[in-house]
Design a protein around this motif. Structure first.
Motif, short mmCIF file in Angstrom:
data_model
loop_
_atom_site.label_atom_id
_atom_site.label_comp_id
_atom_site.label_asym_id
_atom_site.label_seq_id
_atom_site.Cartn_x
_atom_site.Cartn_y
_atom_site.Cartn_z
N UNK A 1 -61.35 -63.55 76.02
CA UNK A 1 -61.08 -63.33 74.56
C UNK A 1 -62.63 -63.08 73.72
N UNK A 2 -62.58 -62.71 72.72
CA UNK A 2 -63.91 -62.37 71.88
C UNK A 2 -63.27 -62.44 70.61
N UNK A 3 -64.00 -63.26 69.65
CA UNK A 3 -63.36 -63.36 68.21
C UNK A 3 -63.73 -62.06 67.60
N UNK A 4 -64.64 -61.45 67.88
CA UNK A 4 -65.20 -60.10 66.95
C UNK A 4 -65.89 -58.94 67.96
N UNK A 5 -64.97 -57.94 67.95
CA UNK A 5 -65.67 -56.99 69.00
C UNK A 5 -66.64 -56.35 68.30
N UNK A 6 -67.94 -55.78 68.95
CA UNK A 6 -68.81 -55.21 68.76
C UNK A 6 -68.91 -53.59 69.63
N UNK A 7 -69.36 -52.73 69.03
CA UNK A 7 -69.61 -51.51 69.64
C UNK A 7 -70.05 -51.77 71.12
N UNK A 8 -71.01 -52.41 71.44
CA UNK A 8 -71.35 -52.47 72.65
C UNK A 8 -70.55 -53.26 73.63
N UNK A 9 -69.31 -53.64 73.39
CA UNK A 9 -68.67 -54.27 74.20
C UNK A 9 -67.61 -53.29 74.90
N UNK A 10 -67.79 -51.99 74.75
CA UNK A 10 -66.74 -50.99 75.29
C UNK A 10 -67.39 -50.65 76.65
N UNK A 11 -66.63 -51.03 77.61
CA UNK A 11 -66.93 -50.85 79.08
C UNK A 11 -65.49 -51.33 79.80
N UNK A 12 -65.49 -51.43 81.08
CA UNK A 12 -64.46 -51.74 82.10
C UNK A 12 -64.65 -53.17 82.27
N UNK A 13 -63.57 -53.89 82.17
CA UNK A 13 -63.74 -55.33 82.65
C UNK A 13 -62.66 -55.91 83.61
N UNK A 14 -63.06 -56.56 84.56
CA UNK A 14 -62.35 -57.01 85.89
C UNK A 14 -62.30 -58.31 85.88
N UNK A 15 -61.06 -58.69 86.24
CA UNK A 15 -60.65 -60.05 86.54
C UNK A 15 -60.81 -60.32 88.04
N UNK A 16 -61.20 -61.25 88.43
CA UNK A 16 -61.80 -61.34 90.03
C UNK A 16 -61.11 -62.87 90.44
#
Lengths: 114, 116
Positions: free
Chosen positions: B77-92
């Protein structure tokens, strides 16, 4: 820059040719890993080394694939008789110590087999 | 068998709104769990890790994740998204701390898009 480096960044080869990729880990890291990532998927584990010893190989690593880490520093991944299905991003990572600690990833080598 | 399942392949949120990326794990023992981020043309970077200490883990760039054993979940989670957060996220998934096993298993990834 003292991160993990990989060379080349891109490789285009014809089916049937052999290719070799190099990975230089962070210098004090004793473990080195290879992964393969295809489009839209997470990285898949291929193999890892502790120092110069190859400790585990995935079933994905067919006989055409071989990896070495001769002096416990850099590593090479060779693919013989490449096939179109080998087209992927090949990622290298390194870590310090034992266990599933933080792995530091290189930028990857993108292989395209035509 | 050990695995992680990322429940959404794509999440889109507006800038400034909360982010929730969902991950469930399957493991016969309490694992180590990680979130990695992959920006286009950049290497994978560790966001945060759970290694059986505090169940609420804080990471870089304002992200955090909570380990819930009863739900076998490790949502990011993140309280407030920023444009720079756009990416692929992997749970490992990884073996517990103290184990010599070094192999980690990636989920299939969640692509996060941020709308202006």
């Amino acid at each position: 820059d003292t991160g993990v480096s990989q060379d080349p960044r891109h490789k285009i080869t014809k089916r049937g040719q052999n290719v070799t990729f190099r990975c230089d880990p962070i210098s004090e890291h004793n473990r080195l890993y290879w992964y393969r990532q295809t489009l839209g998927q997470g990285p898949e584990f291929l193999t890892y080394f502790q120092n110069e010893a190859q400790l585990e190989k995935s079933r994905l690593l067919s006989d055409r694939f071989s990896a070495e880490r001769p002096k416990g520093s850099f590593s090479t991944l060779e693919i013989q008789r490449t096939e179109q299905g080998d087209s992927a991003m090949y990622l290298c990572a390194s870590s310090l110590g034992v266990g599933a600690g933080e792995q530091y990833f290189g930028p990857g080598t993108r292989l395209t087999v035509t | 068998a050990q695995s992680v399942t990322q429940l959404d392949s794509h999440v889109s949120v507006s800038e400034g709104t909360p982010v929730l990326l969902r991950c469930n794990y399957s493991s016969s023992y309490s694992p180590s769990l990680f979130w990695y981020v992959q920006h286009p043309n950049k290497g994978l970077q560790l966001l945060l890790k759970y290694t059986s200490a505090a169940t609420l883990v804080k990471g870089i760039n304002g992200f955090e994740a909570e380990f819930k054993k009863s739900e076998t979940s490790f949502h990011l989670t993140k309280p407030s998204a920023h444009m720079s957060d756009a990416a692929e996220y992997f749970c490992v998934w990884g073996a517990p701390m103290g184990s010599s096993a070094s192999k980690i298993i990636f989920g299939s990834g969640t692509r996060l898009s941020i709308r202006p």
